[in-house]
Design a protein around this motif. Structure first.
Motif, PDB file in Angstrom:
ATOM      1  N   VAL A  28       0.836  -1.204   0.000  1.00 32.65           N
ATOM      2  CA  VAL A  28       0.000   0.000   0.000  1.00 32.65           C
ATOM      3  C   VAL A  28       0.868   1.250   0.000  1.00 32.65           C
ATOM      4  N   ILE A  29       0.517   2.192  -0.861  1.00 35.34           N
ATOM      5  CA  ILE A  29       1.287   3.433  -0.949  1.00 35.34           C
ATOM      6  C   ILE A  29       0.344   4.618  -0.788  1.00 35.34           C
ATOM      7  N   GLY A  30       0.662   5.458   0.212  1.00 38.93           N
ATOM      8  CA  GLY A  30      -0.084   6.702   0.380  1.00 38.93           C
ATOM      9  C   GLY A  30       0.726   7.770  -0.342  1.00 38.93           C
ATOM     10  N   SER A  31       0.330   8.099  -1.553  1.00 43.08           N
ATOM     11  CA  SER A  31       1.156   9.031  -2.330  1.00 43.08           C
ATOM     12  C   SER A  31       0.965  10.465  -1.861  1.00 43.08           C
ATOM     13  N   GLN A  32       2.071  11.192  -1.868  1.00 39.16           N
ATOM     14  CA  GLN A  32       2.040  12.602  -1.467  1.00 39.16           C
ATOM     15  C   GLN A  32       2.175  13.518  -2.676  1.00 39.16           C
ATOM     16  N   VAL A  33       2.135  12.942  -3.872  1.00 35.45           N
ATOM     17  CA  VAL A  33       2.429  13.728  -5.083  1.00 35.45           C
ATOM     18  C   VAL A  33       1.615  15.015  -5.145  1.00 35.45           C
ATOM     19  N   GLU A  34       0.318  14.923  -4.798  1.00 41.10           N
ATOM     20  CA  GLU A  34      -0.541  16.119  -4.884  1.00 41.10           C
ATOM     21  C   GLU A  34      -0.059  17.227  -3.950  1.00 41.10           C
ATOM     22  N   ARG A  35       0.476  16.838  -2.785  1.00 41.65           N
ATOM     23  CA  ARG A  35       0.927  17.847  -1.809  1.00 41.65           C
ATOM     24  C   ARG A  35       2.188  18.560  -2.282  1.00 41.65           C
ATOM     25  N   HIS A  36       3.021  17.851  -3.091  1.00 37.85           N
ATOM     26  CA  HIS A  36       4.289  18.451  -3.534  1.00 37.85           C
ATOM     27  C   HIS A  36       4.177  19.117  -4.909  1.00 37.85           C
ATOM     28  N   ARG A  37       3.128  18.724  -5.658  1.00 39.70           N
ATOM     29  CA  ARG A  37       3.004  19.197  -7.041  1.00 39.70           C
ATOM     30  C   ARG A  37       3.110  20.722  -7.187  1.00 39.70           C
ATOM     31  N   PRO A  38       2.416  21.508  -6.312  1.00 41.19           N
ATOM     32  CA  PRO A  38       2.486  22.970  -6.490  1.00 41.19           C
ATOM     33  C   PRO A  38       3.906  23.515  -6.420  1.00 41.19           C
ATOM     34  N   TYR A  39       4.828  22.773  -5.798  1.00 35.12           N
ATOM     35  CA  TYR A  39       6.211  23.258  -5.638  1.00 35.12           C
ATOM     36  C   TYR A  39       7.146  22.690  -6.695  1.00 35.12           C
ATOM     37  N   GLY A  40       6.642  21.794  -7.549  1.00 37.13           N
ATOM     38  CA  GLY A  40       7.459  21.236  -8.636  1.00 37.13           C
ATOM     39  C   GLY A  40       8.537  20.281  -8.150  1.00 37.13           C
ATOM     40  N   GLY A  41       8.441  19.816  -6.939  1.00 34.23           N
ATOM     41  CA  GLY A  41       9.437  18.878  -6.400  1.00 34.23           C
ATOM     42  C   GLY A  41       9.076  18.551  -4.961  1.00 34.23           C
ATOM     43  N   VAL A  42       9.839  17.643  -4.363  1.00 35.37           N
ATOM     44  CA  VAL A  42       9.537  17.221  -2.986  1.00 35.37           C
ATOM     45  C   VAL A  42      10.025  18.277  -1.989  1.00 35.37           C
ATOM     46  N   VAL A  43       9.110  18.716  -1.108  1.00 35.96           N
ATOM     47  CA  VAL A  43       9.474  19.673  -0.053  1.00 35.96           C
ATOM     48  C   VAL A  43       9.659  18.856   1.235  1.00 35.96           C
ATOM     49  N   PRO A  44      10.891  18.786   1.758  1.00 32.99           N
ATOM     50  CA  PRO A  44      11.181  17.887   2.889  1.00 32.99           C
ATOM     51  C   PRO A  44      10.235  18.040   4.080  1.00 32.99           C
ATOM     52  N   LEU A  56      -0.281   5.710   9.748  1.00 30.70           N
ATOM     53  CA  LEU A  56      -1.174   4.766  10.441  1.00 30.70           C
ATOM     54  C   LEU A  56      -2.298   4.267   9.541  1.00 30.70           C
ATOM     55  N   PRO A  57      -2.996   5.170   8.813  1.00 28.48           N
ATOM     56  CA  PRO A  57      -4.015   4.655   7.882  1.00 28.48           C
ATOM     57  C   PRO A  57      -3.443   3.706   6.825  1.00 28.48           C
ATOM     58  N   VAL A  58      -2.250   3.995   6.315  1.00 28.97           N
ATOM     59  CA  VAL A  58      -1.650   3.117   5.296  1.00 28.97           C
ATOM     60  C   VAL A  58      -1.330   1.754   5.912  1.00 28.97           C
ATOM     61  N   MET A  59      -0.858   1.785   7.161  1.00 26.73           N
ATOM     62  CA  MET A  59      -0.540   0.536   7.851  1.00 26.73           C
ATOM     63  C   MET A  59      -1.815  -0.303   8.050  1.00 26.73           C
ATOM     64  N   ASP A  60      -2.890   0.369   8.479  1.00 23.71           N
ATOM     65  CA  ASP A  60      -4.162  -0.343   8.680  1.00 23.71           C
ATOM     66  C   ASP A  60      -4.627  -0.987   7.376  1.00 23.71           C
ATOM     67  N   ARG A  61      -4.500  -0.227   6.278  1.00 26.84           N
ATOM     68  CA  ARG A  61      -4.951  -0.765   4.987  1.00 26.84           C
ATOM     69  C   ARG A  61      -4.115  -1.972   4.573  1.00 26.84           C
ATOM     70  N   ALA A  62      -2.829  -1.903   4.848  1.00 27.72           N
ATOM     71  CA  ALA A  62      -1.956  -3.033   4.476  1.00 27.72           C
ATOM     72  C   ALA A  62      -2.383  -4.300   5.225  1.00 27.72           C
ATOM     73  N   LEU A  63      -2.721  -4.136   6.514  1.00 29.04           N
ATOM     74  CA  LEU A  63      -3.141  -5.311   7.288  1.00 29.04           C
ATOM     75  C   LEU A  63      -4.451  -5.885   6.743  1.00 29.04           C
ATOM     76  N   VAL A  64      -5.378  -4.990   6.370  1.00 32.03           N
ATOM     77  CA  VAL A  64      -6.661  -5.457   5.824  1.00 32.03           C
ATOM     78  C   VAL A  64      -6.412  -6.170   4.494  1.00 32.03           C
ATOM     79  N   GLU A  65      -5.643  -5.526   3.603  1.00 30.95           N
ATOM     80  CA  GLU A  65      -5.371  -6.139   2.288  1.00 30.95           C
ATOM     81  C   GLU A  65      -4.623  -7.456   2.413  1.00 30.95           C
ATOM     82  N   GLY A  66      -3.725  -7.519   3.381  1.00 33.45           N
ATOM     83  CA  GLY A  66      -2.948  -8.746   3.570  1.00 33.45           C
ATOM     84  C   GLY A  66      -3.734  -9.810   4.320  1.00 33.45           C
TER      85      GLY A  66
END
Ligand code: KG4
Ligand code: ZN
Length: 343
Positions: A28-44, A56-66
């Motif tokens: 499971v991947i919680g992508s952050q692309v939308e949050r960084h897009r306005p800056y044209g790159g990853v903002v640390p 935590l939500p991504v972890m919960d989803r992984a357990l459910v999917e697995g």
């Protein structure tokens, strides 16, 4: 053995469950692309905060999917470095807490080792030697996994990473972030030999790369054409830029395989999703008599499964990481050299 893998070194909050180092039960991947897009790159700073929100939500989803609970998990693997320090800290703290709370062995993984191990998720355990071209937004390296199970870096970029160059050139020609897939798509309509861009360090006898001059050459060529009123075919620009990147990567990878007598090559990292790189590397490997293992794009980009796979290799070899381990933003691959279990 079911291993939980956590990856938070950059802008993907990723959690996976992998069985025996090769079977992906959840990825499971919680992508952050939308949050960084306005800056044209990853903002640390944004990346670190987003990991806190998403982990935590991504972890919960992984357990459910697995289809499992913490009782089924036998080890926790986490990316310790290299990466953005604030981002790494979130994953490392979470992994330590889980290991402590559920009395599970912890294993710290080098992010680049993780990328190499993505290969076993698609092709099964691989007997070394194996040569990996790791090309992503943060890295451009040729890594050797020797027959004795030790990793070493044969060469790396001396300036920009390949993905960084794709993203910067894309931004300059007005394409959205992340630019790699955009350039890849646009280049399909262009002529790769339309403009002759420089191939830095192509014949210098090392396995290092340099991409900042190429990026500058693209910018200069576009400015020159704008100034003289010449027509600009952006598809030709994209295809010619991409060809220059791919050309050097293919040449150096084959030269490194020859120099180290490695029969098997893998290409991993986000840029390994590039259509032209896959095509040209495949053709070059056929000519050179090498076997190319190119994991599917979903396993090439940052994910938790590759970290779980690398963690499994080490746990199976009896390694454990202490709960005092710290995130190491500049972690060299040599800091963790021995690769267990894969052979
Ligand atoms: O491995 P990754 O997901 O994250 C890092 O560790 O950086 O790689 C992301 C990078 C971005 O720079 C993105 O533009 C590039 O991989 N990328 C591509 C393609 N797909 C993603 N570059 C060229 N062609 C692609 N098809
Ligand atoms: Zn990566």
């Amino acid at each position: 053995m079911l291993v939980l893998g956590l990856e938070t070194s950059c802008d993907e909050t990723a959690v996976a469950l992998v069985e025996d180092g090769v079977r992906v039960r959840a990825n499971v991947i919680g992508s952050q692309v939308e949050r960084h897009r306005p800056y044209g790159g990853v903002v640390p700073e944004i990346a670190a905060r987003a990991h806190l929100d998403l982990l935590l939500p991504v972890m919960d989803r992984a357990l459910v999917e697995g289809g499992c609970t913490y009782d089924d998990i036998e080890g926790v693997a986490v990316t310790v470095g290299p990466g953005l320090v604030g981002a790494l800290l979130v994953g490392v703290a979470a992994a330590k807490s889980l290991a402590l709370a559920h009395d599970l062995p912890l294993i710290g993984v080098n992010h680049l080792e993780g990328h190499v191990c993505a290969t076993q998720l698609e092709f099964g355990h691989i007997a070394p030697p194996l040569l990996a071209l790791i090309v992503s937004g943060g890295h451009t390296s040729l890594v050797l996994l020797a027959a004795d199970g030790r990793f070493s870096t044969l060469g790396a970029t001396i300036d920009d990473a390949a993905g960084e160059a794709f993203d910067k050139v894309a931004r300059f020609i007005g394409l959205p972030y992340p630019g790699g897939p955009e350039i890849d798509a646009l280049a399909q309509h262009g002529d790769p030999s339309a403009i002759s861009f420089p191939r830095a360090l192509a014949n210098d006898g090392t396995f290092d790369f340099s991409l900042s001059g190429l990026k500058t050459a693209v910018v200069r060529e576009l400015r020159r054409r704008q100034a003289t009123g010449e027509d600009i075919d952006f598809a030709d620009v994209a295809a010619s830029f991409q060809e220059a990147v791919v050309d050097v990567q293919v040449r150096k990878t084959i030269a490194a395989a020859d120099a180290n007598d490695v029969p098997t090559i893998t290409i991993v990292g986000g840029v390994a999703a590039n259509t032209r790189l896959r095509e040209r590397m495949g053709a070059a490997c056929t000519v050179a008599g090498r076997r190319l293992l190119a994991p599917s794009p979903a396993l090439c980009t940052d994910n938790g499964a590759m970290i779980a796979a690398a963690g499994w290799n080490r746990l199976a070899a009896g390694e454990r990481t202490g709960l005092d381990v710290e995130a190491d933003p500049n972690m060299p691959l040599s800091a963790m050299t021995v690769h267990g279990g894969a052979g």
